[in-house]
Design a protein around this motif. Structure first.
Motif, PDB file in Angstrom:
ATOM      1  N   MET A   1       0.819  -1.188   0.000  1.00 31.75           N
ATOM      2  CA  MET A   1       0.000   0.000   0.000  1.00 31.75           C
ATOM      3  C   MET A   1       0.869   1.260   0.000  1.00 31.75           C
ATOM      4  SD  MET A   1      -3.021   0.671  -0.225  1.00 31.75           S
ATOM      5  CE  MET A   1      -3.908   2.142  -0.338  1.00 31.75           C
ATOM      6  N   LEU A  34      -4.847   8.279   0.084  1.00 33.91           N
ATOM      7  CA  LEU A  34      -4.235   6.973   0.352  1.00 33.91           C
ATOM      8  C   LEU A  34      -3.398   7.003   1.631  1.00 33.91           C
ATOM      9  CD1 LEU A  34      -3.090   5.872  -3.212  1.00 33.91           C
ATOM     10  CD2 LEU A  34      -4.892   4.828  -1.833  1.00 33.91           C
ATOM     11  N   LEU A  38      -4.112   4.697   4.808  1.00 32.08           N
ATOM     12  CA  LEU A  38      -3.078   3.790   5.312  1.00 32.08           C
ATOM     13  C   LEU A  38      -2.801   4.036   6.782  1.00 32.08           C
ATOM     14  CD1 LEU A  38      -1.003   1.590   4.729  1.00 32.08           C
ATOM     15  CD2 LEU A  38       0.584   3.385   4.042  1.00 32.08           C
TER      16      LEU A  38
END
Length: 72
Positions: A1, A34, A38
């Motif tokens: 990720m 993102l 995360l």
């Protein structure tokens, strides 16, 4: 990720260097989203995440007898 975060950041930098401002802003928005996702996954995931008890917002219940103030 983490690779996806760095990829979107790299795309934003490349688009900015090429003068494509709209695409760069879109890529940096994706990168920010993102990165936030995360971070929250690593903190709050019950399977993989970890806990940080020093960030707890719950007030501890104190027993006056344990405080040593002689109130009990």
């Amino acid at each position: 990720m983490m690779a996806a975060v760095f990829t979107s950041l790299t795309l934003a930098l490349v688009f900015g260097w090429l003068g494509r401002q709209r695409e760069a802003l879109g890529a940096i928005a994706v990168c920010l989203g993102l990165a936030i996702w995360l971070f929250l996954f690593e903190i709050y995931s019950p399977e993989y995440g970890f806990r940080m008890p020093w960030i707890s917002t719950e007030a501890p219940v104190l027993d006056p007898a344990d405080a040593g103030l002689g109130l009990a």
